[in-house]
Each structure stands twice: as structure tokens, then as C-alpha cells.
Design a protein around this motif. Sequence first.
Motif, PDB file in Angstrom:
ATOM      1  N   THR A 196      49.798  55.004 -23.610  1.00  0.00           N
ATOM      2  CA  THR A 196      50.448  53.900 -24.059  1.00  0.00           C
ATOM      3  C   THR A 196      51.797  54.051 -24.990  1.00  0.00           C
ATOM      4  N   ASP A 197      51.979  55.461 -25.327  1.00  0.00           N
ATOM      5  CA  ASP A 197      52.989  55.800 -26.119  1.00  0.00           C
ATOM      6  C   ASP A 197      52.642  55.369 -27.574  1.00  0.00           C
ATOM      7  N   ALA A 198      51.478  55.293 -27.982  1.00  0.00           N
ATOM      8  CA  ALA A 198      51.276  54.458 -29.422  1.00  0.00           C
ATOM      9  C   ALA A 198      52.182  55.471 -30.472  1.00  0.00           C
ATOM     10  N   ALA A 199      52.876  54.800 -31.490  1.00  0.00           N
ATOM     11  CA  ALA A 199      53.538  55.523 -32.432  1.00  0.00           C
ATOM     12  C   ALA A 199      52.693  56.662 -33.093  1.00  0.00           C
ATOM     13  N   ALA A 200      51.472  56.321 -33.483  1.00  0.00           N
ATOM     14  CA  ALA A 200      50.475  57.167 -34.159  1.00  0.00           C
ATOM     15  C   ALA A 200      50.036  58.151 -33.502  1.00  0.00           C
ATOM     16  N   TYR A 201      50.157  58.315 -32.268  1.00  0.00           N
ATOM     17  CA  TYR A 201      49.747  59.403 -31.233  1.00  0.00           C
ATOM     18  C   TYR A 201      51.017  60.396 -30.841  1.00  0.00           C
ATOM     19  N   ALA A 219      53.694  60.872 -32.519  1.00  0.00           N
ATOM     20  CA  ALA A 219      54.041  61.526 -33.702  1.00  0.00           C
ATOM     21  C   ALA A 219      53.149  62.830 -33.795  1.00  0.00           C
ATOM     22  N   LEU A 220      51.989  63.162 -33.310  1.00  0.00           N
ATOM     23  CA  LEU A 220      51.398  64.142 -33.456  1.00  0.00           C
ATOM     24  C   LEU A 220      51.152  65.074 -31.972  1.00  0.00           C
ATOM     25  N   PHE A 221      51.461  64.218 -30.792  1.00  0.00           N
ATOM     26  CA  PHE A 221      51.189  65.181 -29.684  1.00  0.00           C
ATOM     27  C   PHE A 221      52.480  65.086 -28.677  1.00  0.00           C
ATOM     28  N   THR A 222      52.759  66.047 -27.971  1.00  0.00           N
ATOM     29  CA  THR A 222      53.805  66.110 -26.795  1.00  0.00           C
ATOM     30  C   THR A 222      53.229  66.517 -25.738  1.00  0.00           C
ATOM     31  N   ARG A 223      53.716  65.577 -24.670  1.00  0.00           N
ATOM     32  CA  ARG A 223      53.042  65.799 -23.107  1.00  0.00           C
ATOM     33  C   ARG A 223      53.670  67.063 -22.679  1.00  0.00           C
ATOM     34  N   THR A 224      52.932  67.974 -22.227  1.00  0.00           N
ATOM     35  CA  THR A 224      53.405  69.279 -21.635  1.00  0.00           C
ATOM     36  C   THR A 224      53.461  69.497 -20.087  1.00  0.00           C
ATOM     37  N   PHE A 225      52.256  68.575 -19.740  1.00  0.00           N
ATOM     38  CA  PHE A 225      52.090  68.607 -18.085  1.00  0.00           C
ATOM     39  C   PHE A 225      51.451  67.048 -17.753  1.00  0.00           C
ATOM     40  N   GLN A 226      51.862  66.859 -16.619  1.00  0.00           N
ATOM     41  CA  GLN A 226      51.492  65.612 -16.011  1.00  0.00           C
ATOM     42  C   GLN A 226      51.273  65.788 -14.566  1.00  0.00           C
ATOM     43  N   ASN A 227      50.153  65.266 -13.937  1.00  0.00           N
ATOM     44  CA  ASN A 227      50.332  64.920 -12.408  1.00  0.00           C
ATOM     45  C   ASN A 227      49.241  63.736 -12.281  1.00  0.00           C
ATOM     46  N   LYS A 228      48.933  63.773 -10.877  1.00  0.00           N
ATOM     47  CA  LYS A 228      48.111  62.582 -10.396  1.00  0.00           C
ATOM     48  C   LYS A 228      46.575  62.775 -11.479  1.00  0.00           C
ATOM     49  N   THR A 229      46.196  63.769 -11.714  1.00  0.00           N
ATOM     50  CA  THR A 229      45.131  63.974 -12.414  1.00  0.00           C
ATOM     51  C   THR A 229      44.986  64.400 -13.438  1.00  0.00           C
ATOM     52  N   PHE A 230      45.914  65.016 -13.913  1.00  0.00           N
ATOM     53  CA  PHE A 230      45.672  65.536 -15.462  1.00  0.00           C
ATOM     54  C   PHE A 230      46.855  65.049 -16.030  1.00  0.00           C
ATOM     55  N   HIS A 231      46.735  65.131 -17.646  1.00  0.00           N
ATOM     56  CA  HIS A 231      47.642  64.863 -18.517  1.00  0.00           C
ATOM     57  C   HIS A 231      47.457  65.788 -19.683  1.00  0.00           C
ATOM     58  N   VAL A 232      48.284  66.765 -19.863  1.00  0.00           N
ATOM     59  CA  VAL A 232      48.064  67.702 -20.986  1.00  0.00           C
ATOM     60  C   VAL A 232      49.152  67.642 -22.111  1.00  0.00           C
ATOM     61  N   TYR A 233      48.445  67.605 -23.006  1.00  0.00           N
ATOM     62  CA  TYR A 233      49.201  67.311 -24.445  1.00  0.00           C
ATOM     63  C   TYR A 233      49.155  68.460 -25.504  1.00  0.00           C
TER      64      TYR A 233
END
Length: 66
Positions: free
Chosen positions: A25-30, A32-46
Motif C-alpha cells: 500500500t506504499d505506507a510511508a513508514a515502510y 522509507a525503509l525498503f525499496t522494491r527490487t523485483f516484482q512479478n505475479k508471484t513474488f515481491h522482493v524488497y
Amino acid sequence: MDGPGENDPDLVPASHPRFCEAIKTDAAAYTALFTRTFQNKTFHVYRVKKKRKKGAKNSSEPGATQ
């Protein structure tokens, strides 16, 4: 508890959302600490963002002196 069945009577809702739901949901608290490095239908990697050192300035920054 997730899933079918009765919950234990002493369970209470969490004061904060689950990480997997809050980060999407792109919450500001998160964000600020994490960057999305990969995303597909199954995985979201931060990746955890690294803290910047306050005392280390790069000479290419505006206002830096040599």
C-alpha cells in the motif's frame, strides 16, 4: 488466527498491519525503509535501504569544500 475455525478467546487484533499488506500500500513508514527490487505475479522482493552517514560528504555535492 487465519483460516477456518474458532479463534482463541485471548487473541486480539494487531496494532500494526502485516508487512506484506502494508508494503504493497506504499505506507510511508515502510517505503522509507525498503525499496522494491523485483516484482512479478508471484513474488515481491524488497531490499532494506542503507542509512546514510551524516559526516561523510561527497565532494560533488553542492556547497562542499575541498
